[in-house]
Write an enzyme that holds these catalytic residues in place. Structure first.
Site, PDB file in Angstrom:
ATOM      1  CB  CYS A  93      -1.003  -0.029   1.140  1.00  0.00           C
ATOM      2  SG  CYS A  93      -2.406   1.049   0.829  1.00  0.00           S
ATOM      3  NE  ARG A 127      -9.178   5.992   2.551  1.00  0.00           N
ATOM      4  CZ  ARG A 127      -7.902   6.387   2.572  1.00  0.00           C
ATOM      5  NH1 ARG A 127      -7.586   7.632   2.273  1.00  0.00           N
ATOM      6  NH2 ARG A 127      -6.949   5.558   2.892  1.00  0.00           N
ATOM      7  CG  HIS A 191      -3.645  -3.371   4.067  1.00  0.00           C
ATOM      8  ND1 HIS A 191      -2.444  -2.935   4.571  1.00  0.00           N
ATOM      9  CD2 HIS A 191      -4.160  -2.318   3.378  1.00  0.00           C
ATOM     10  CE1 HIS A 191      -2.248  -1.669   4.224  1.00  0.00           C
ATOM     11  NE2 HIS A 191      -3.268  -1.277   3.489  1.00  0.00           N
TER      12      HIS A 191
END
Ligand code: GLN
EC number: 6.3.5.13
Length: 235
Positions: A93, A127, A191
């Site tokens: 990320c 996002r 993640h």
């Protein structure tokens, strides 16, 4: 390589959202379970970064943390030196963003990256949040890649970097491809942490670092986790 395979956990105090330190734990465990001596070396903010480790693991973090991390890693360029001699590096990320040439934050200010991979990143309009499912590119490893993403940045790869995977569910770099591979540097937006959820990816990194071709480990808990998360992602 020294007697132990050393895994540097780089700046977990700045870059460690969603338990990304677990990637280092999984690498160490999957080696020791196979009788390969391994250790985790934690490097916190303010500490020099050794250039002698075999694998470097960098996690995710918010824009301010990743800007501080770049400053620190430029002042202490041990990881970049190690990458230059072929050490294995995993960036998650914020990792993919700081390993590139530059990243432009939501305030439109562009910050230099570490220049380890041929990419640029910029804040997108929204996002990207949720489960991701992607198909590994170029037969890099078996099975699907799954994980959880939460990022505003979008990443464009240049010709020297190739995608890690092709997105089926979620956003990844840009809604089409996910992550990057350039030499032994491997990046992903995922993640989970990504390596507990994708043991085949962990083994790819270990085999790069050790030169050993690894047989899969039979771990029912990991199989159950993968099945549960794949269901959550709708596949
Ligand atoms: N700060 C970056 C972004 O929001 C990375 C976020 C993260 O690492 N989860 O795009």
């Amino acid at each position: 390589m020294s007697s132990k395979v050393s895994v540097a956990l780089v700046l977990p105090d700045l870059l460690g959202t969603y338990g990304d330190f677990g990637n280092a734990v999984v690498l160490e465990k999957r080696m020791t379970w196979r009788g390969i001596p391994a250790e985790v070396v934690t490097v916190n903010f303010g500490e020099p970064v050794p250039d002698s480790c075999d694998i470097y693991v960098v996690g995710g973090g918010e824009d301010t943390a990743q800007t501080l991390a770049v400053r620190h890693l430029r002042e202490h360029p041990g990881m970049q030196r190690a990458a230059g001699r072929g050490a294995v590096v995993l960036g998650v990320c914020a990792g993919i963003q700081i390993f590139g040439e530059s990243f432009t934050r939501a305030d439109q200010v562009t910050h230099p990256g570490l220049g380890l991979i041929d990419s640029t990143s910029h804040a997108g309009g929204s996002r990207a949040i949720g489960e991701v499912v992607a198909t590994p590119a170029d037969g890099l490893f078996e099975g699907v890649l799954t994980g959880f993403e939460n990022h505003q940045g979008r990443t464009t790869l240049g010709p020297a970097a190739r995608p890690l995977a092709h997105v089926k569910v979620g956003t990844g770099n840009d809604g089409s491809v996910e992550g990057a591979v350039q030499g032994r540097i491997l990046c992903t937006y995922l993640h989970g942490p990504v390596l507990p959820r994708n043991p085949q990816l962990a083994d790819l990194l270990i085999s790069w670092a050790t030169g050993v071709e690894l047989k899969p480990l039979d771990l029912p808990a990991v199989t159950r986790l993968r099945a549960e998360r794949a269901k959550a992602a709708g596949v």
